[in-house]
Design a protein around this motif. Sequence first.
Motif: not given
Ligand SMILES: NC(=O)C1=CN([C@@H]2O[C@H](COP(=O)(O)OP(=O)(O)OC[C@H]3O[C@@H](n4cnc5c(N)ncnc54)[C@H](O)[C@@H]3O)[C@@H](O)[C@H]2O)C=CC1
Length: 336
Positions: A52, A95, A99, A113, A136, A138, A140, A168, A244
């Motif tokens: 991360d 992921p 979000p 993103n 994961i 978005n 996607v 999901l 998720m």
């Molecule tokens: N495909 C699906 O069904 C779903 C997708 N999502 C998507 O998943 C993504 C993450 O959601 P959450 O975990 O809730 O967000 P979050 O903000 O809690 O976690 C995201 C993490 O990514 C890290 N991050 C940011 N840039 C980075 C990089 N360049 N390299 C490595 N890590 C990095 C952040 O430091 C953070 O720890 C969002 O885009 C959300 O929309 C969420 C739910 C369902």
Amino acid sequence: MFMASRIQRRAFSVSARNLSKVTVLGAAGGIGQPLSLLLKLNPRVSELALYDIRGAPGVAADVSHVNTKSTVTGYEATPSGLANALKGSEIVLIPAGVPRKPGMTRDDLFNTNASIVRDLAKACAESCPDANILVISNPVNSTVPIVAEIFKARGVYNPKRLFGVTTLDVVRASRFVSELKKTDPADENIVVVGGHSGVTIVPLFSQSNHPELSSNAELVNRVQFGGDEVVKAKDGAGSATLSMAMAGARLAESMLRAIQGEKGVVEPAFVDSPLYKDQGIDFFSSKIELGPSGVEKIHPVGKVDANEEKLLEACFGDLKKNIEKGKAFVAANPGK
Ligand SMILES: NC(=O)C1=CN([C@@H]2O[C@H](COP(=O)(O)OP(=O)(O)OC[C@H]3O[C@@H](n4cnc5c(N)ncnc54)[C@H](O)[C@@H]3O)[C@@H](O)[C@H]2O)C=CC1
Ligand SMILES: O=C([O-])CC(=O)C(=O)O
């Protein structure tokens, strides 16, 4: 002598198939943390690599105390940390990214993103070009084409190894139907096709135990906009993370079963698909049979009823635009 070494070699190759390194990029986030925990609990994972831009070593130290056999390493947020997290990985779950907040669509996340996913895809193309990449982040519908373009530009694109995580949507659909029908969700396998946002999510209830549900507009809408329910309830603190994580862990588990030799493992996923290429739609989610080489077989959408035909029409328009947006982004912003 010859026999003994052959037997030894065979024993090694069988156990080697049961050892898989899995990497999570974005491991310290809302999804990343519970996903890492679920992967630590999976005996098919031998090595868990957590990366991360902040906090991965802490999450790794915590998860590493869970008393299962796999090793857990948290990597520093440096280019070499990222490369080491990826080297030798068979499955990379991504992921990483921001979000939604109430009032936003998934497409509103694109500006932030897209470049996060692009840069992580570059690292994957360099350090683990043969891994299965499970996106994961978005939106996607656009981030998956971004990864494809980056791999293509480096000459390492293998369409069988790239997956947008739409699990999901089927998890929700089966739960929502089971609530309505007072059944066990384990018995409700609902096919959901298309993409992963709003009207691009197309549940096919006509293929389920309850074909009449295809005319239940409220239920169809709930599956298409299930993510909004969570975004609203979290009230600014993000979107679905726990469900998720479960869905991502389910896809990873299915992929590990297929990698480790099980036949007939089927999951939905958003992949480079021939199904609607003639309409200019290069990626589409449908049921996918998984194998040791990734996508083994793409199932057709199958028979749909008149309601679902209309849903598919609405899906195509948005999906095509979302895919093109991802491709255009990489063309205009190839990055370093
Ligand atoms: N495909 C699906 O069904 C779903 C997708 N999502 C998507 O998943 C993504 C993450 O959601 P959450 O975990 O809730 O967000 P979050 O903000 O809690 O976690 C995201 C993490 O990514 C890290 N991050 C940011 N840039 C980075 C990089 N360049 N390299 C490595 N890590 C990095 C952040 O430091 C953070 O720890 C969002 O885009 C959300 O929309 C969420 C739910 C369902
Ligand atoms: O709704 C969101 O933004 C997160 C997501 O993709 C989902 O929960 O399906």
